[in-house]
Scaffold this motif. Structure first.
Motif, mmCIF file in Angstrom:
data_model
loop_
_atom_site.group_PDB
_atom_site.id
_atom_site.type_symbol
_atom_site.label_atom_id
_atom_site.label_comp_id
_atom_site.label_asym_id
_atom_site.label_seq_id
_atom_site.Cartn_x
_atom_site.Cartn_y
_atom_site.Cartn_z
ATOM 1 N N UNK A 155 14.523 2.016 -8.454
ATOM 2 C CA UNK A 155 15.550 1.060 -8.101
ATOM 3 C C UNK A 155 16.449 1.670 -7.009
ATOM 4 N N UNK A 156 17.067 0.842 -6.174
ATOM 5 C CA UNK A 156 17.893 1.361 -5.084
ATOM 6 C C UNK A 156 18.915 2.381 -5.564
ATOM 7 N N UNK A 157 19.109 3.433 -4.777
ATOM 8 C CA UNK A 157 20.081 4.467 -5.099
ATOM 9 C C UNK A 157 21.471 4.098 -4.612
ATOM 10 N N UNK B 13 0.855 -1.194 0.000
ATOM 11 C CA UNK B 13 0.000 0.000 0.000
ATOM 12 C C UNK B 13 0.889 1.240 0.000
ATOM 13 N N UNK B 14 1.703 1.353 -1.039
ATOM 14 C CA UNK B 14 2.649 2.462 -1.139
ATOM 15 C C UNK B 14 1.926 3.726 -1.592
ATOM 16 N N UNK B 15 2.237 4.824 -0.938
ATOM 17 C CA UNK B 15 1.655 6.108 -1.331
ATOM 18 C C UNK B 15 2.636 6.950 -2.136
ATOM 19 N N UNK C 111 12.470 4.357 -2.019
ATOM 20 C CA UNK C 111 11.104 4.864 -1.919
ATOM 21 C C UNK C 111 11.138 6.316 -1.439
ATOM 22 N N UNK C 112 10.392 7.171 -2.105
ATOM 23 C CA UNK C 112 10.347 8.579 -1.728
ATOM 24 C C UNK C 112 9.684 8.734 -0.360
ATOM 25 N N UNK C 113 10.277 9.579 0.466
ATOM 26 C CA UNK C 113 9.728 9.813 1.803
ATOM 27 C C UNK C 113 8.431 10.605 1.683
ATOM 28 N N UNK C 114 7.355 10.122 2.300
ATOM 29 C CA UNK C 114 6.055 10.791 2.150
ATOM 30 C C UNK C 114 6.029 12.166 2.803
ATOM 31 N N UNK C 115 5.126 13.022 2.377
ATOM 32 C CA UNK C 115 4.965 14.321 3.030
ATOM 33 C C UNK C 115 4.634 14.123 4.500
ATOM 34 N N UNK C 116 5.214 14.942 5.333
ATOM 35 C CA UNK C 116 4.979 14.859 6.772
ATOM 36 C C UNK C 116 4.188 16.077 7.232
ATOM 37 N N UNK C 117 3.617 15.960 8.401
ATOM 38 C CA UNK C 117 2.854 17.081 8.950
ATOM 39 C C UNK C 117 1.642 16.593 9.717
ATOM 40 N N UNK C 118 0.829 17.516 10.167
ATOM 41 C CA UNK C 118 -0.343 17.193 10.956
ATOM 42 C C UNK C 118 -1.273 16.255 10.196
ATOM 43 N N UNK C 119 -1.677 15.194 10.873
ATOM 44 C CA UNK C 119 -2.605 14.246 10.266
ATOM 45 C C UNK C 119 -1.968 13.204 9.385
ATOM 46 N N UNK C 120 -0.643 13.200 9.259
ATOM 47 C CA UNK C 120 0.046 12.194 8.461
ATOM 48 C C UNK C 120 0.714 11.176 9.375
ATOM 49 N N UNK C 121 1.220 10.117 8.786
ATOM 50 C CA UNK C 121 1.868 9.056 9.564
ATOM 51 C C UNK C 121 3.389 9.169 9.567
ATOM 52 N N UNK C 122 3.916 10.339 9.181
ATOM 53 C CA UNK C 122 5.364 10.492 9.105
ATOM 54 C C UNK C 122 5.800 11.786 9.780
ATOM 55 N N UNK C 123 7.025 11.726 10.321
ATOM 56 C CA UNK C 123 7.607 12.899 10.971
ATOM 57 C C UNK C 123 8.470 13.673 9.981
ATOM 58 N N UNK D 203 14.747 10.091 -0.435
ATOM 59 C CA UNK D 203 14.348 8.685 -0.428
ATOM 60 C C UNK D 203 14.989 7.929 0.733
ATOM 61 N N UNK D 204 14.318 6.862 1.136
ATOM 62 C CA UNK D 204 14.866 5.941 2.124
ATOM 63 C C UNK D 204 15.814 4.983 1.411
ATOM 64 N N UNK D 205 17.012 4.832 1.937
ATOM 65 C CA UNK D 205 17.984 3.890 1.402
ATOM 66 C C UNK D 205 18.568 3.069 2.556
ATOM 67 N N UNK D 206 19.385 2.093 2.245
ATOM 68 C CA UNK D 206 19.978 1.260 3.297
ATOM 69 C C UNK D 206 20.723 2.119 4.318
ATOM 70 N N UNK D 207 21.472 3.094 3.820
ATOM 71 C CA UNK D 207 22.275 3.928 4.710
ATOM 72 C C UNK D 207 21.440 4.926 5.495
ATOM 73 N N UNK D 208 20.129 4.968 5.270
ATOM 74 C CA UNK D 208 19.275 5.810 6.107
ATOM 75 C C UNK D 208 19.323 5.338 7.553
ATOM 76 N N UNK D 209 19.403 4.027 7.736
ATOM 77 C CA UNK D 209 19.368 3.433 9.076
ATOM 78 C C UNK D 209 20.673 2.766 9.480
ATOM 79 N N UNK D 210 21.540 2.441 8.506
ATOM 80 C CA UNK D 210 22.769 1.699 8.787
ATOM 81 C C UNK D 210 23.998 2.518 8.408
ATOM 82 N N UNK D 211 25.037 2.423 9.234
ATOM 83 C CA UNK D 211 26.344 2.997 8.914
ATOM 84 C C UNK D 211 27.348 1.848 8.866
#
Length: 310
Positions: free
Chosen positions: A122-124, A115-117, A221-233, A268-276
């Motif tokens: 392909x991975x960056x 359910x991608x919004x 995957x592109x990071x979704x818009x964030x803000x009031x009423x959304x599920x992302x910070x 976008x979210x990539x592997x290095x977003x969470x891992x160093x």
């Protein structure tokens, strides 16, 4: 890939002299001694691919010479990824030394239940650097500029053909084929394959992602818009190249701060977003690195809740 038959033969010879059962987890069993202190430097982590012969596994001392039948031991920690000269310019990674193949990945958005919004590409570059080992399609010792004078070869930018890897003069055994998901590291580090004869070998199966990424967190995957009423910070800092969650407020992207990468399709979210890949101290300098090279501990789902507002 090096001569698989020799590895299996060596495994059978060792099997009778090594006692104990392989630890099922990707990390050492509690109380198990290991050469990897996981603190201070990448040299003290499993990303040190020189694998100096002092490690102790769950079944006893490891014969690290057997690892040299699966990859060139260049004797230098950093060279497996980086080079000061003659870097691979086909990928936007700093002084990159690894072979880059053209690979198509199956991405999360292809799941029937996804359910991608936001669009998925392909991975960056900040994922491809990790996948150059973890997708199992490229030999772990496939580098462009081998240590020493005159060992740079542009042909290795896009190929890990055996003849190219055999140019390293200190190879223990010549390569005879390309590394695949059941070869290379997993010849020994897989209790279901030839590695069943190695009670000292940790199981690395969990780290072999393959090219089907649909059971992993989406990357590219592109990071979704964030803000009031959304599920992302909303990341508090946005720059041209990246956006990041500036935990300490110093307006610099620190190693322990999650980030998003902009390679031309938005943040976008990539592997290095969470891992160093170099390791991040869990409690300041000198402390143990976070497990699995995470940028920060995931206690209480802290990593998940950095981005997801739940």
């Amino acid at each position: 890939m090096k001569r698989l038959a020799l590895v299996r033969a060596a495994a059978l010879l060792l099997a009778g002299s090594l006692a104990g059962a392989a630890w099922a987890g990707p990390d050492p069993a509690p109380g198990t001694p290991s050469k990897f202190s996981n603190r201070g430097s990448v040299a003290n982590t499993r990303h040190n691919l020189t694998q100096r012969p002092v490690e102790t596994g769950p079944g006893g001392p490891i014969n690290a010479a057997l690892m040299d039948t699966q990859r060139n031991n260049y004797g230098e920690v950093c060279v497996y990824c980086h080079t000061p000269h003659g870097a691979n310019q086909t990928i936007a990674a700093p002084l990159w030394n690894r072979t880059t193949k053209v690979t198509t990945y199956q991405t999360y958005d292809l799941l029937a239940t996804a359910s991608m919004t936001q669009p998925v590409t392909q991975p960056g570059a900040s994922s491809l650097t990790c996948l150059s080992c973890h997708d199992g399609t490229t030999a772990v010792d496939a580098i462009v500029n081998m240590p020493g004078s005159g060992r740079y070869n542009t042909a290795r930018i896009g190929s890990d053909a055996p003849a190219l890897l055999n140019e390293w003069p200190n190879a223990a055994v010549t390569h005879v084929g390309l590394q695949g998901p059941d070869q290379g590291c997993l010849v020994c580090h897989n209790p279901n394959g030839a590695g069943a004869a190695f009670p000292t070998a940790y199981d690395f199966s969990a780290f072999a992602l393959g090219t089907d990424l649909r059971n992993d967190h989406p990357v590219g995957v592109r990071y979704p818009p964030a803000g009031t009423g959304t599920d992302f910070n909303e990341p508090p800092r946005r720059e041209t190249r990246l956006a990041y969650f500036d935990v300490n407020g110093n307006s610099r992207a620190e190693a322990n701060e999650l980030r998003l990468y902009n390679s031309g399709d938005g943040y976008e979210v990539e592997c290095a977003s969470c891992h160093d890949p170099h390791g991040v101290p869990s409690a300041g300098p000198g402390s143990n690195f976070n497990p699995t090279f995470l940028r920060r501990p995931n206690t209480g789902s802290a990593i998940c809740l950095t981005c997801h507002s739940k």
